[in-house]
Each structure stands twice: as structure tokens, then as C-alpha cells.
Design an enzyme around this catalytic site. Structure first.
Site, PDB file in Angstrom:
ATOM      1  N   LYS A 135      -5.153 -18.662  60.921  1.00  0.00           N
ATOM      2  CA  LYS A 135      -5.393 -17.488  60.071  1.00  0.00           C
ATOM      3  C   LYS A 135      -4.176 -17.329  59.176  1.00  0.00           C
ATOM      4  O   LYS A 135      -3.077 -17.780  59.515  1.00  0.00           O
ATOM      5  CB  LYS A 135      -5.571 -16.233  60.935  1.00  0.00           C
ATOM      6  CG  LYS A 135      -6.267 -15.108  60.223  1.00  0.00           C
ATOM      7  CD  LYS A 135      -7.784 -15.289  60.191  1.00  0.00           C
ATOM      8  CE  LYS A 135      -8.444 -14.207  59.376  1.00  0.00           C
ATOM      9  NZ  LYS A 135      -9.917 -14.259  59.511  1.00  0.00           N
ATOM     10  N   ASP A 175     -11.383 -13.500  53.836  1.00  0.00           N
ATOM     11  CA  ASP A 175     -11.394 -12.449  54.879  1.00  0.00           C
ATOM     12  C   ASP A 175     -11.210 -11.153  54.092  1.00  0.00           C
ATOM     13  O   ASP A 175     -11.503 -11.115  52.877  1.00  0.00           O
ATOM     14  CB  ASP A 175     -10.267 -12.674  55.903  1.00  0.00           C
ATOM     15  CG  ASP A 175     -10.404 -11.773  57.144  1.00  0.00           C
ATOM     16  OD1 ASP A 175     -11.226 -12.059  58.002  1.00  0.00           O
ATOM     17  OD2 ASP A 175      -9.692 -10.739  57.225  1.00  0.00           O
TER      18      ASP A 175
END
Ligand code: NDP
Length: 454
Positions: A135, A175
């Protein structure tokens, strides 16, 4: 050495590791929350598999393989220099190249990126698409920034990040705060710096330049496909029922769309300014116009829809409905909100966002026998469809919308079934938290075991 582990001894091993993680990662509550939730579930696995303990699998799993933190300087429209912080945490590549989104939001810090990266390991394992977990993101706040500022920020961000990426190394996606526009600017800069049109190094691309059909819709659609499976097992209908949805971004919009297509009636959406309630059912075209085209606050919806109301601040979970789909951000649904939902007759909760329900909220749902789908299983459709995008890029193929949606649905059925079967196998039938954690942990642990101590 640990040939005969009992439930009690494996719990004590886990407690020691959790304490050690807390000591070594101060000031990272979200990361600790995510680690605690996974490790709490796996004691029965360790009883069967003491070799995981002997090989130090858990200690290695909670430590990212690599973490990159970097300066992102850029110039705003008034010619002032701004400085943000960029992150990429490459958590685990035992099952495949690092894969996970980028988040641009003012709240981003290392602990949040680590929690998201840790979750991503297990989510990606559940998809069975051969992808590792990562991430990244930045504390950059895109709200109110011009297109030119967004572009300059994305270019500066990629000026550092590019050296850590590649279609066989690490493949980011979107995201919170990173949608089609940002992915375009990030991909464009990568292409320019590397002098390669390496389609498979980013997913969520525009369909005209290497993106996949259904990737935009995949996380929201997939969450509702998972909900459908859970309800079917219990003989509960989706058709004709109300749903409360939080958020009004990518995940929320397409969760609303799929709920509507399956005959349910989503009646809310929200953003950080408050929530809207439309008892007649959300007018999705209007909501998309407000959020995707005008990039306005959700309250703009009620200006053109007099029957709807806007509640500034407040909790969207106060609105009674049969289903709840938290699709905004972590820890947005706490114990008090869970109690309100239960009092109002909720029968199922499916996490579109990552870790939106606090552990206390999940306990409330469990005590009330409310069906609960944890994000790492329910929202896995987004990354699964990213993997389908990588397959299409690698083979230079293009699959149709309906073919891609069929594949997504089949993956979500498989994710559901794996989680359900593991919940039975490890003694908590129907507990999808235990099921998702154990099923995915075993896959990652087996790969790490086979690949030696690295
Ligand atoms: P978007 O940026 O498209 O939308 C996020 C929405 O959540 C916005 O409505 C935003 O409101 C709201 N929100 C964000 N942060 C906060 C906050 N701190 N407080 C209140 N509201 C907030 O993001 P996505 O829809 O892509 O992501 C939503 C969730 O889903 C995240 O948890 C993400 O990690 C998860 N997820 C996303 C996937 C994807 O494919 N996009 C895949 C799997 C999970 P505002 O504009 O006011 O900030």
C-alpha cells in the site's frame, strides 16, 4: 520444538508477538488493530501447524519486506512550494508481486499505510490471483486543488516512486483520493521517466489506454456480490430491502448501483461533511453528477432533490435499514453505531471500505447474530479485477464488460466459499472474520515456508 501446541500455548505465542509488535511500532494504532484482528483468529491453525511457529512465519509476516518514505515537493497555483510526505510499504511478496492502492488524504501516515498493506496481503491471497500485498500514498489533500496542482503533485510523487515499481515488482492502483484522473497523471509520468509503455505496472487505467472493463465498478459490485452470497446461505432476500451506505466515492457509488440492479433500495450516501437520506432510493445519476463530475459536497444532491434531506455531521448509521454497507474509511462505524443499527433491525453488514467497523462494533454484530462480511473478503473484488487487468495487459487482450463482470462474480463466490469453509474448519461456522483470516493466512504461510527464511 513446538511439536505439540495446544490452543492455550498457541494463544500465548500470539499474545507475545502482539506485544512485541506494539513495542516495535509505537504510535500506529490502526496497524496494531489490523495485526491483532488477524492474529486473534489463527490460534487453531497453529495447533495444526506448529511448523509455522518454528519457521517464524508470524514474526516475519508482521514486518514489512520494505518501507519507503520520501519527500514530495511541488508548486501550487500561486507559485508557492508545498511539501508532502510519500509512502510505499511493500509488505509481502510470497504469493506474487506487491499489489495495493495509493491513498491521498490528509490523515495518511505510516501506521495507516502499514495497516492497509497488512490487510492487503490477506485480501490478495483470498483472490487466488497470485499477488502480494502493498500500500502507499501521501498526506496530500486533493480537496479544493486545481487539476494543474493535482498533476504537478502526481508527477513529483512518481519522480521518486517509479524506481520501486514495475509490472513484475510492484503494481499500484487507486484508493481514497486516487481515481481515474490521478492514475492518468501517475501513469503518464512513469511512462515518460522510464521510456516504456508498461501497461501492467498500474491498474485502474482508463479503458482506452490499457484499463479493464469493470475495474471502476469492481469493489462496490464485488461487495454486493459477497453480501448476496452471505444472504443466500441464510435464505434472506436482497430484493425490496433497504440499505444504508456510507461514503460517496468509488466504492459507495458502485455498491449503490449493484444494490439497485439487484432490486434493493439504498437510501443514503455521505462524505466528511455529513450524509443524505433519500427514502425513495438514491438517484444514482444525480449523485454521480455531484460527486464525479462536479466534485462537489454530497449536500449538493438535496438542492436538486427536494424529497431528500441532508444531515450535517451526525451518523449515517442512525438511519434504519436492513443492510449496512460502510464504504468510506477505517473505524467509521463504532460500538454505539452498531447498537443503533441492531436496534433498528439490521440483518447484514458488508464492509466496502477497509476496516470501517471497530472491533467493538464487530462484537455487537456477532452477539446479535448479524451477518458480517469483513473488508478483506467483501471488498476483494477491486484488487481481483486489477489482477484481471494485469492478465489482459500481459496477453494484449480485452475482455467485454459482461465477461469481466461474470469473472468478478465467480471470484467473489469463491472468496465467500473459501471464507465460509475455513470458518467451519476452524470451529466458528459462519464467522467470516475467522474464515477470511485463516483461509488467507494458510496460503501465505505455506508460500513463505516453501521459499525459506528470506
Ligand atoms: P474515494 O476517495 O473515492 O471516496 C472516499 C469516500 O469516503 C468519500 O466520500 C470521502 O468523503 C469519504 N471519506 C474518506 N475519508 C473520510 C474520513 N476520514 N471521514 C469521513 N469520510 C471520509 O475512495 P474509495 O471509494 O476508493 O475508498 C473508500 C474505502 O474503500 C477506503 O477504505 C478504501 O481503502 C476502500 N477500498 C477501495 C478500493 C478501490 O478499489 N477503490 C478497493 C478496496 C477497498 P470526503 O470526500 O469528504 O473525504
Amino acid at each position: 520444538m513446538n511439536a505439540h501446541l495446544t490452543n492455550a500455548s498457541s494463544r500465548s505465542i500470539i499474545d507475545t508477538i502482539v506485544r512485541d509488535v506494539a513495542d516495535r511500532n509505537p504510535g500506529e494504532p490502526e496497524f496494531l488493530q489490523a495485526v491483532h484482528e488477524v492474529l486473534e483468529s489463527i490460534a487453531p491453525v497453529l495447533v495444526e501447524r506448529p511448523d509455522y511457529v518454528e519457521a517464524g512465519i508470524i514474526e516475519r509476516l508482521v514486518e514489512p519486506e520494505r518501507q519507503v518514505i520520501f519527500r514530495v515537493p511541488w508548486t501550487d497555483d500561486r507559485n508557492r512550494v508545498q511539501v508532502n510526505r510519500g509512502f510505499r510499504v511493500q509488505f509481502n511478496s510470497a504469493l506474487g508481486p506487491y499489489k495495493g492502492g495509493l491513498r491521498f488524504h490528509s490523515s495518511v501516515n505510516l501506521g495507516i499505510i502499514k495497516f492497509l498493506g497488512f490487510e492487503q496481503i490477506f485480501k490478495n491471497a483470498l483472490t487466488a490471483q497470485g499477488i502480494g500485498g502493498a500500500k502507499g500514498g501521501s498526506d496530500f489533500d486533493p480537496h479544493g486543488r486545481s487539476d494543474a496542482e493535482i498533476m504537478r503533485f502526481c508527477q513529483s510523487f512518481m519522480d521518486e516512486l517509479y524506481r520501486h515499481l514495475g509490472e513484475h515488482t510492484d503494481i499500484p492502483a487507486g484508493d481514497i483520493g486516487v481515481g481515474a484522473r490521478e492514475i492518468g497523471y501517475l501513469f503518464g509520468r512513469y511512462r515518460k521517466i522510464t521510456n516504456r509503455h508498461e501497461s501492467g505496472m498500474f491498474t485502474g487505467k482508463g479503458v482506452a489506454w490499457g484499463g479493464a472493463e469493470v475495474r471502476t465498478e469492481a469493489t462496490g459490485y464485488g461487495t454486493i456480490f459477497f453480501l448476496e452470497q452471505m444472504l443466500a446461505r441464510r435464505g434472506v432476500a436482497l430484493d425490496g430491502q433497504t440499505a444504508v451506505v456510507s461514503g460517496s466515492g468509488n466504492v459507495a457509488l458502485y455498491a449503490i448501483e449493484k444494490l439497485q440492479q439487484l432490486g434493493a433500495r439504498p437510501i443514503t450516501a455521505s462524505d466528511s461533511s455529513g450524509y443524505i437520506v433519500d427514502e425513495n432510493g438514491i438517484d444514482l445519476e444525480l449523485l454521480k453528477q455531484v460527486k464525479e463530475v462536479e466534485r462537489a459536497r454530497v449536500s449538493a444532491y438535496v438542492d436538486r432533490r427536494p424529497a431528500a434531506r441532508f444531515v450535517a455531521g451526525g451518523s449515517v448509521w442512525d438511519v434504519p435499514a436492513r443492510f449496512a454497507i460502510p464504504s468510506a474509511t477505517q473505524n467509521e462505524l463504532d460500538e454505539a453505531a452498531a447498537r443503533t443499527l441492531v436496534r433498528n433491525g439490521v440483518v447484514a453488514v458488508a464492509e466496502g471500505a477497509n476496516m470501517p467497523c471497530t472491533p467493538e462494533a464487530i462484537d455487537v454484530f456477532s452477539e446479535a447474530a448479524v451477518l458480517f462480511a469483513p473488508g478483506k473478503a467483501a471488498n476483494a473484488g477491486g484488487v481481483a479485477t486489477s489482477a484481471l487487468e494485469m492478465s489482459q495487459n500481459a496477453s494484449r487482450q480485452r475482455w467485454s464488460f459482461s465477461d469481466s463482470e461474470d469473472r468478478l462474480r465467480a471470484i467473489m463466490v469463491a472468496v465467500h466459499d473459501q471464507a465460509y469453509e475455513a470458518s467451519e474448519r476452524y470451529g466458528s461456522p459462519g464467522n467470516y472474520v475467522v474464515g477470511a483470516n485463516t483461509a488467507s493466512f494458510v496460503k501465505v504461510a505455506d508460500a513463505m515456508l516453501a521459499q525459506g527464511v528470506i
